[in-house]
Design an enzyme around this catalytic site. Structure first.
Site, PDB file in Angstrom:
ATOM      1  NE  ARG A   1      -1.407  12.231   8.564  1.00  0.00           N
ATOM      2  CZ  ARG A   1      -1.263  13.494   8.921  1.00  0.00           C
ATOM      3  NH1 ARG A   1      -2.226  14.144   9.492  1.00  0.00           N
ATOM      4  NH2 ARG A   1      -0.107  14.113   8.712  1.00  0.00           N
TER       5      ARG A   1
ATOM      6  NE  ARG B   1      -7.406   4.347   5.684  1.00  0.00           N
ATOM      7  CZ  ARG B   1      -6.813   5.391   6.232  1.00  0.00           C
ATOM      8  NH1 ARG B   1      -7.209   5.801   7.428  1.00  0.00           N
ATOM      9  NH2 ARG B   1      -5.859   6.038   5.627  1.00  0.00           N
TER      10      ARG B   1
ATOM     11  CB  CYS C   1      -4.634  10.918  12.041  1.00  0.00           C
ATOM     12  SG  CYS C   1      -3.109  10.049  12.272  1.00  0.00           S
TER      13      CYS C   1
ATOM     14  CE  LYS D   1      -1.697   1.507   4.118  1.00  0.00           C
ATOM     15  NZ  LYS D   1      -1.400   2.894   4.521  1.00  0.00           N
ATOM     16  CG  ASN D   2       2.222   2.837   3.551  1.00  0.00           C
ATOM     17  OD1 ASN D   2       1.059   3.153   3.261  1.00  0.00           O
ATOM     18  ND2 ASN D   2       2.628   2.669   4.798  1.00  0.00           N
TER      19      ASN D   2
ATOM     20  CB  ILE E   1       7.635   6.597  14.550  1.00  0.00           C
ATOM     21  CG1 ILE E   1       8.816   5.625  14.375  1.00  0.00           C
ATOM     22  CG2 ILE E   1       7.381   7.401  13.266  1.00  0.00           C
ATOM     23  CD1 ILE E   1      10.119   6.228  13.929  1.00  0.00           C
TER      24      ILE E   1
ATOM     25  NE  ARG F   1       0.732  10.254  10.431  1.00  0.00           N
ATOM     26  CZ  ARG F   1       0.311   9.269   9.635  1.00  0.00           C
ATOM     27  NH1 ARG F   1      -0.830   8.696   9.860  1.00  0.00           N
ATOM     28  NH2 ARG F   1       1.052   8.878   8.626  1.00  0.00           N
ATOM     29  N   PRO F   2       2.245  16.485  11.799  1.00  0.00           N
ATOM     30  CG  PRO F   2       4.013  17.718  12.712  1.00  0.00           C
ATOM     31  CD  PRO F   2       3.183  16.483  12.930  1.00  0.00           C
ATOM     32  CB  VAL F   3       2.609  18.151   6.228  1.00  0.00           C
ATOM     33  CG1 VAL F   3       1.923  16.792   6.237  1.00  0.00           C
ATOM     34  CG2 VAL F   3       1.576  19.262   6.228  1.00  0.00           C
ATOM     35  CG  ASP F   4       6.771  20.638  10.580  1.00  0.00           C
ATOM     36  OD1 ASP F   4       6.255  19.494  10.558  1.00  0.00           O
ATOM     37  OD2 ASP F   4       7.762  20.907  11.284  1.00  0.00           O
ATOM     38  CG  LEU F   5       9.789  18.119   8.981  1.00  0.00           C
ATOM     39  CD1 LEU F   5      10.292  16.751   9.416  1.00  0.00           C
ATOM     40  CD2 LEU F   5      10.800  19.205   9.377  1.00  0.00           C
TER      41      LEU F   5
ATOM     42  CG  ASP G   1       3.342   1.412   9.490  1.00  0.00           C
ATOM     43  OD1 ASP G   1       2.917   2.232  10.323  1.00  0.00           O
ATOM     44  OD2 ASP G   1       3.587   1.729   8.302  1.00  0.00           O
TER      45      ASP G   1
HETATM   46  N1  EPU Z   1       6.865  14.577  10.997  1.00  0.00           N
HETATM   47  C1  EPU Z   1       6.896  15.903  11.331  1.00  0.00           C
HETATM   48  N2  EPU Z   1       6.765  16.826  10.331  1.00  0.00           N
HETATM   49  C2  EPU Z   1       6.621  16.471   9.035  1.00  0.00           C
HETATM   50  C3  EPU Z   1       6.589  15.099   8.693  1.00  0.00           C
HETATM   51  C4  EPU Z   1       6.722  14.170   9.717  1.00  0.00           C
HETATM   52  O1  EPU Z   1       7.029  16.270  12.507  1.00  0.00           O
HETATM   53  O2  EPU Z   1       6.508  17.361   8.179  1.00  0.00           O
HETATM   54  C5  EPU Z   1       6.979  13.556  12.069  1.00  0.00           C
HETATM   55  C6  EPU Z   1       5.705  12.725  12.203  1.00  0.00           C
HETATM   56  O3  EPU Z   1       4.738  13.372  13.009  1.00  0.00           O
HETATM   57  C7  EPU Z   1       6.246  11.454  12.824  1.00  0.00           C
HETATM   58  C8  EPU Z   1       7.613  11.313  12.154  1.00  0.00           C
HETATM   59  O4  EPU Z   1       7.955  12.605  11.674  1.00  0.00           O
HETATM   60  O5  EPU Z   1       6.408  11.631  14.203  1.00  0.00           O
HETATM   61  C9  EPU Z   1       7.673  10.328  10.994  1.00  0.00           C
HETATM   62  O6  EPU Z   1       6.584  10.533  10.134  1.00  0.00           O
HETATM   63  P1  EPU Z   1       6.639  10.246   8.568  1.00  0.00           P
HETATM   64  O7  EPU Z   1       6.552  11.538   7.838  1.00  0.00           O
HETATM   65  O8  EPU Z   1       7.793   9.359   8.249  1.00  0.00           O
HETATM   66  O9  EPU Z   1       5.278   9.430   8.360  1.00  0.00           O
HETATM   67  P2  EPU Z   1       4.366   9.499   7.085  1.00  0.00           P
HETATM   68  O10 EPU Z   1       5.201   9.694   5.885  1.00  0.00           O
HETATM   69  O11 EPU Z   1       3.218  10.408   7.336  1.00  0.00           O
HETATM   70  C10 EPU Z   1       4.510   6.923   6.493  1.00  0.00           C
HETATM   71  C11 EPU Z   1       3.543   5.807   6.332  1.00  0.00           C
HETATM   72  C12 EPU Z   1       2.966   5.422   7.691  1.00  0.00           C
HETATM   73  C13 EPU Z   1       4.136   5.007   8.583  1.00  0.00           C
HETATM   74  C14 EPU Z   1       5.163   6.135   8.677  1.00  0.00           C
HETATM   75  C15 EPU Z   1       6.408   5.771   9.458  1.00  0.00           C
HETATM   76  C16 EPU Z   1       2.703   6.158   4.095  1.00  0.00           C
HETATM   77  C17 EPU Z   1       1.570   6.519   3.214  1.00  0.00           C
HETATM   78  N3  EPU Z   1       2.490   6.220   5.416  1.00  0.00           N
HETATM   79  O12 EPU Z   1       3.773   8.006   7.069  1.00  0.00           O
HETATM   80  O13 EPU Z   1       2.106   4.306   7.471  1.00  0.00           O
HETATM   81  O14 EPU Z   1       3.665   4.699   9.882  1.00  0.00           O
HETATM   82  O15 EPU Z   1       5.575   6.518   7.347  1.00  0.00           O
HETATM   83  O16 EPU Z   1       7.030   4.674   8.899  1.00  0.00           O
HETATM   84  O17 EPU Z   1       3.768   5.781   3.614  1.00  0.00           O
HETATM   85  C18 EPU Z   1       0.285   2.863   7.946  1.00  0.00           C
HETATM   86  O18 EPU Z   1       0.481   2.321   6.830  1.00  0.00           O
HETATM   87  O19 EPU Z   1      -0.470   2.353   8.817  1.00  0.00           O
HETATM   88  C19 EPU Z   1       0.979   4.115   8.256  1.00  0.00           C
HETATM   89  C20 EPU Z   1       0.565   4.949   9.216  1.00  0.00           C
END
Ligand code: EPU
Length: 429
Positions: free
Chosen positions: A101, A406, A125, A22-23, A336, A130-134, A314
């Protein structure tokens, strides 16, 4: 809402075919936005999240065809043809982003291809803020102007993006994917330092290369991307789902079964195999995949989640379900996400002995769990309760299983084929 009825206590034996990841599939589908040439993906899993991404891409103007089944290792994954000849809308609306997301991965490709993108800000969530600031900061470093307005991220780069060095202060999977896709069409060279190394990121990089992108350092934490004016058509086969593989490995272990996971890749699960071996569970490679069974009892082990190649967050909930019935104690630390222990109160209702202190859970193994009505708030927590139900005495009713749909393809069919007593109970209309 449908639920799942599980009668526990049956050892699972037999073969399960692992689906496409999926991911990996979600960002790969978004990569189709980068070219007017078309992208064909095979081994695409049949999941609710994939349908959500297909809807989202459709409303950006991507034409999408599902082209029959593709034989892979004896099981059928779907072939998806995506063609973004013209982007008709640069907006990813709230109604779709709030469902999933991972929709955020259209931000980088839309901005790079159209010079503008408007993507709803994903909210918090069930597993954390889970911010997207980065993602946003990195796009600004590539020259985008970003404003947050009315709940949307509005990014503009009318003259195009310009390569630079991005240093991520923490590892982000979809952040790395977004920037890699944006950089593929930026001017000049982009370096991503502290890039995510997850197999799904590698899969996306390999697909982008097949589309004509130039990327060095694939699989390492430093990626160097040389931007191109245009990418072209390509065909790519989605990797097998390592989280599904790990989940079924734990199903074999928790039921004291013996299963072969067809298509499962040990190379993507080394840290999991190491931990399971310590717990007494063996994962051996076979010509077609992986064989999993208890080799030597089941013992409590300590686990800490980490970015790849560490133990995946995960699989944390599933590992906890397994540790509930192990001999001795186990400490599971989640590094995480800040709120990923939502399965704990439900596992306790099934007789588990778990104490949580901040980011760590102490699990003292019990000889037997007992079935109960339970529900979960996210995908991995839900499946951990299904695993507990497979091992428990009596009946477990798992509610809110739309979470399972999902991310797990035909979960109950796959488990039932290995001897599990599990059925979906459809809610009367
Ligand atoms: N983070 C920030 N700011 C950002 C981005 C991330 O603070 O701009 C923090 C997050 O809050 C978290 C950490 O960095 O604490 C890592 O988050 P990451 O960005 O790696 O997670 P993601 O990309 O949103 C993907 C998977 C998740 C999986 C995580 C960690 C996808 C679509 N989703 O999420 O999958 O848990 O990486 O490996 O690839 C799932 O499939 O159940 C799932 C949640």
């Amino acid at each position: 809402m449908d639920s799942m009825r599980i009668k526990g206590g049956k050892p699972l034996t037999g073969k399960i075919h692992i689906s496409g990841a999926k991911n990996a599939a979600l960002p790969l589908m978004a990569a189709s936005l980068l070219t007017d040439g078309g992208l064909t993906l095979s081994n695409v899993p049949h999941l609710a999240d994939i349908a959500t991404m297909a809807n989202l891409l459709g409303q950006h103007g991507v034409s999408l065809g599902l082209n029959g089944d593709h034989k892979n290792n004896g099981h059928t994954g779907r072939v998806m043809e995506l063609k973004a000849e013209k982007i008709t809308s640069i907006t990813a609306p709230y109604e779709l982003v709030r469902k999933m997301r991972a929709s955020i991965v259209v931000l980088g490709p839309l901005l790079a291809r159209c010079g503008e993108a408007k993507v709803s800000l994903p909210g918090g969530c069930a597993i954390g803020t889970r911010p997207v600031d980065l993602h946003i900061k990195a796009l600004e470093q590539l020259g985008a102007e970003v404003v947050l307005e009315n709940g949307y991220i509005h990014a503009r780069a009318p003259k195009g993006l310009k390569g630079t060095q991005i240093v991520f202060p923490m590892v982000t999977v979809t952040g790395t994917e977004n920037i890699m896709m944006a950089a593929a069409l930026a001017k000049g060279e982009t370096t991503i330092v502290n890039a995510a190394r997850e197999p799904e990121v590698v899969d996306l990089a390999n697909c982008l290369v097949a589309m004509g992108a130039e990327i060095e350092g694939i699989g390492s934490d430093k990626l160097r991307i040389t931007g191109k004016d245009k990418l072209h058509a390509a065909h790519h086969d989605v990797i097998p789902d390592r989280i599904e593989t790990g989940t079924f490995a734990m199903a074999a272990a928790i039921t004291n079964g013996d299963m072969e996971l067809i298509g499962g890749k040990l190379a993507h699960l080394n840290s999991v195999a190491r931990i399971l071996a310590e717990a007494g569970v063996s994962m051996e490679e076979t010509p077609q995949g992986l064989r999993v069974r208890r080799a030597n009892g089941l013992h409590g082990v300590d686990v800490m989640t980490e970015p790849y190649p560490g133990f995946p967050t995960d699989l944390q909930a599933q590992m906890m379900a397994l540790m509930c019935v192990a001999q001795g104690a186990s400490m599971i630390t989640e590094t995480i996400f800040e709120n990923r222990f939502m399965h704990v109160p439900e596992l306790r209702r099934m007789g588990a002995n778990i104490t949580v202190h901040n980011a760590s859970a102490m699990i003292r193994g019990v000889p037997q769990l007992t079935g109960a009505p339970v529900m979960a708030t996210d995908l991995r927590a839900s499946v951990s309760l299904a695993l507990a139900g497979l091992a428990a005495q009596g009946e477990t009713i798992l509610n809110r299983i739309y979470h399972l749909d999902r991310g797990y393809e035909r979960l109950e069919e796959k488990l039932a084929a290995c001897g599990a007593d599990i059925e979906r109970v459809r809610e009367a209309a």
